[in-house]
Every structure is written in C-alpha cells, then in structure tokens.
Design a protein around this motif. Structure first.
Motif, mmCIF file in Angstrom:
data_model
loop_
_atom_site.group_PDB
_atom_site.id
_atom_site.type_symbol
_atom_site.label_atom_id
_atom_site.label_comp_id
_atom_site.label_asym_id
_atom_site.label_seq_id
_atom_site.Cartn_x
_atom_site.Cartn_y
_atom_site.Cartn_z
ATOM 1 N N ALA A 19 -40.518 38.218 63.055
ATOM 2 C CA ALA A 19 -41.197 37.286 62.163
ATOM 3 C C ALA A 19 -42.609 36.982 62.658
ATOM 4 C CB ALA A 19 -40.390 36.001 62.036
ATOM 5 N N THR A 20 -42.753 36.731 63.944
ATOM 6 C CA THR A 20 -44.093 36.444 64.466
ATOM 7 C C THR A 20 -44.986 37.673 64.393
ATOM 8 O OG1 THR A 20 -43.312 36.873 66.707
ATOM 9 C CG2 THR A 20 -43.358 34.571 65.976
ATOM 10 N N THR A 21 -44.393 38.847 64.578
ATOM 11 C CA THR A 21 -45.178 40.079 64.466
ATOM 12 C C THR A 21 -45.691 40.254 63.044
ATOM 13 O OG1 THR A 21 -43.873 41.100 66.214
ATOM 14 C CG2 THR A 21 -45.138 42.584 64.795
ATOM 15 N N LEU A 22 -44.832 40.053 62.058
ATOM 16 C CA LEU A 22 -45.258 40.173 60.662
ATOM 17 C C LEU A 22 -46.276 39.110 60.291
ATOM 18 C CD1 LEU A 22 -41.914 41.103 58.868
ATOM 19 C CD2 LEU A 22 -43.887 42.563 59.298
ATOM 20 N N ALA A 23 -46.073 37.895 60.761
ATOM 21 C CA ALA A 23 -47.037 36.835 60.486
ATOM 22 C C ALA A 23 -48.390 37.149 61.124
ATOM 23 C CB ALA A 23 -46.501 35.498 60.989
ATOM 24 N N SER A 24 -48.375 37.676 62.340
ATOM 25 C CA SER A 24 -49.622 38.051 63.008
ATOM 26 C C SER A 24 -50.315 39.185 62.274
ATOM 27 C CB SER A 24 -49.349 38.476 64.451
ATOM 28 O OG SER A 24 -48.774 37.426 65.173
ATOM 29 N N LEU A 25 -49.530 40.147 61.797
ATOM 30 C CA LEU A 25 -50.096 41.261 61.047
ATOM 31 C C LEU A 25 -50.753 40.773 59.762
ATOM 32 C CD1 LEU A 25 -50.463 44.322 60.710
ATOM 33 C CD2 LEU A 25 -48.241 44.377 59.590
ATOM 34 N N LEU A 26 -50.099 39.873 59.065
ATOM 35 C CA LEU A 26 -50.680 39.313 57.846
ATOM 36 C C LEU A 26 -51.959 38.541 58.152
ATOM 37 C CD1 LEU A 26 -47.532 38.103 55.881
ATOM 38 C CD2 LEU A 26 -49.061 39.976 55.299
ATOM 39 N N LEU A 27 -51.961 37.820 59.242
ATOM 40 C CA LEU A 27 -53.152 37.074 59.632
ATOM 41 C C LEU A 27 -54.321 38.009 59.935
ATOM 42 C CD1 LEU A 27 -54.366 34.291 60.346
ATOM 43 C CD2 LEU A 27 -53.645 34.722 62.689
ATOM 44 N N VAL A 28 -54.044 39.090 60.629
ATOM 45 C CA VAL A 28 -55.103 40.061 60.955
ATOM 46 C C VAL A 28 -55.630 40.719 59.683
ATOM 47 C CG1 VAL A 28 -55.552 42.272 62.096
ATOM 48 C CG2 VAL A 28 -54.326 40.473 63.304
ATOM 49 N N ILE A 29 -54.761 41.086 58.765
ATOM 50 C CA ILE A 29 -55.194 41.704 57.511
ATOM 51 C C ILE A 29 -56.052 40.723 56.713
ATOM 52 C CG2 ILE A 29 -54.384 42.566 55.273
ATOM 53 C CD1 ILE A 29 -52.029 43.826 56.804
ATOM 54 N N MET A 30 -55.639 39.472 56.656
ATOM 55 C CA MET A 30 -56.426 38.474 55.940
ATOM 56 C C MET A 30 -57.786 38.265 56.608
ATOM 57 S SD MET A 30 -53.501 35.698 54.862
ATOM 58 C CE MET A 30 -54.708 34.459 54.486
ATOM 59 N N LEU A 31 -57.821 38.277 57.930
ATOM 60 C CA LEU A 31 -59.076 38.131 58.655
ATOM 61 C C LEU A 31 -60.020 39.293 58.361
ATOM 62 C CD1 LEU A 31 -60.665 36.487 60.777
ATOM 63 C CD2 LEU A 31 -59.620 37.931 62.513
ATOM 64 N N ILE A 32 -59.495 40.511 58.315
ATOM 65 C CA ILE A 32 -60.308 41.685 57.998
ATOM 66 C C ILE A 32 -60.881 41.563 56.597
ATOM 67 C CG2 ILE A 32 -60.207 44.178 57.544
ATOM 68 C CD1 ILE A 32 -58.222 44.357 59.908
ATOM 69 N N LEU A 33 -60.080 41.139 55.633
ATOM 70 C CA LEU A 33 -60.556 40.987 54.259
ATOM 71 C C LEU A 33 -61.630 39.907 54.149
ATOM 72 C CD1 LEU A 33 -57.194 41.331 52.294
ATOM 73 C CD2 LEU A 33 -59.041 43.008 52.485
ATOM 74 N N VAL A 34 -61.440 38.794 54.847
ATOM 75 C CA VAL A 34 -62.434 37.718 54.808
ATOM 76 C C VAL A 34 -63.739 38.172 55.451
ATOM 77 C CG1 VAL A 34 -62.974 35.432 55.755
ATOM 78 C CG2 VAL A 34 -60.775 35.841 54.652
ATOM 79 N N LEU A 35 -63.663 38.869 56.572
ATOM 80 C CA LEU A 35 -64.884 39.360 57.224
ATOM 81 C C LEU A 35 -65.600 40.395 56.366
ATOM 82 C CD1 LEU A 35 -63.794 39.619 60.963
ATOM 83 C CD2 LEU A 35 -65.342 37.957 59.923
ATOM 84 N N GLY A 36 -64.844 41.257 55.684
ATOM 85 C CA GLY A 36 -65.453 42.220 54.771
ATOM 86 C C GLY A 36 -66.181 41.533 53.632
ATOM 87 N N TRP A 37 -65.549 40.494 53.065
ATOM 88 C CA TRP A 37 -66.181 39.743 51.988
ATOM 89 C C TRP A 37 -67.445 39.052 52.498
ATOM 90 C CZ3 TRP A 37 -66.953 34.427 51.593
ATOM 91 C CH2 TRP A 37 -67.415 33.987 50.366
ATOM 92 N N LEU A 38 -67.377 38.488 53.705
ATOM 93 C CA LEU A 38 -68.521 37.790 54.274
ATOM 94 C C LEU A 38 -69.683 38.749 54.529
ATOM 95 C CD1 LEU A 38 -69.525 35.055 55.349
ATOM 96 C CD2 LEU A 38 -68.635 35.709 57.567
ATOM 97 N N LEU A 39 -69.404 39.912 55.063
ATOM 98 C CA LEU A 39 -70.466 40.898 55.296
ATOM 99 C C LEU A 39 -71.097 41.360 53.994
ATOM 100 C CD1 LEU A 39 -68.971 43.068 58.177
ATOM 101 C CD2 LEU A 39 -70.934 41.533 58.280
#
Length: 129
Positions: A27-47
């Motif tokens: 569960a923590t692995t999946l939650a961490s993976l989702l967090l990383v994917i969301m972070l990548i998407l937010v950084l892409g949008w910001l750039l």
C-alpha cells in the motif's frame, strides 16, 4: 484501473498501524508511486507555464530580450543573423514594430557549470555541519 488504484490508496490510508507488513508495504509503495507520478505531472505543467527557453537553440535566430506588456502580449527583441528586430506578439498576431539600425548589445549571462555549482553547494553544506 483507476477504481482499483483508488481503492488500494483508500485502503492504505485506513489500515491500522499494526497491520501485516506485506500489505502495508504494498500500500505504501503504491501510494508513493502515485505521489511521484502526480509530482512529475505537476512539474511538467509548471515548466510548460513558465515558458523556459529551450536547451537547444538556433544560432541564426534568438530572443535577446523580452518585455511582458499584458497577460498574453509581449514585445520581443529578436536577433536574426546580424539584424535586430523589435516584434510585438499577441494571442492572435505577430507584428514587426521596428528594425533597429544600431543593434543593442546582448546582455552577458554567465552560467556556471553544473559541476561547479554542485561543488559549491557541497562545500557550504560541509561547512555548516
């Protein structure tokens, strides 16, 4: 697929602290993976929103300076070969404002290399400890 991921995420948030270690790790692995994917998407949008200049540039044409005059309106000083052009850019139009007779000097921008910047940061970090 999203329903499964959402249910796993919700289950991970509602698990008691003394749950079995394999379930908590998954569960923590999946939650961490989702967090990383969301972070990548937010950084892409910001750039994309910041409109940073591209790393690879064309030496024949480049933006020397730019001035934002509205939400989507800018005035650009373009260097095209040996000539400098003053251009107005709006959402629907690009127009030549003036062709400069005397080219303005390009601003000198010095960017230290990544290795030297990292070395300075590491030295400062070592001094503070």
């Amino acid at each position: 697929m999203t329903k499964i991921l959402l249910s796993v995420l919700l289950a991970s948030l509602s698990l008691p602290a003394m749950a079995a270690p394999p379930e908590v790790n998954l569960a923590t692995t999946l939650a961490s993976l989702l967090l990383v994917i969301m972070l990548i998407l937010v950084l892409g949008w910001l750039l994309k929103r910041l409109r940073l200049p591209s790393i690879q540039g064309d030496n024949n044409m480049k933006i020397v300076k730019q001035l934002t005059v509205g939400q989507k309106e800018r005035i650009l000083l373009l260097q095209v070969g040996d000539e400098q052009l003053l251009v107005g850019v709006t959402q629907h139009n690009i127009s030549l404002l003036n062709k400069l007779e005397q080219p303005l000097p390009e601003p000198v921008v010095t960017r230290p290399e990544f290795a030297s910047q990292l070395g300075k940061i590491l030295k400062n970090d070592a001094k503070t400890k």
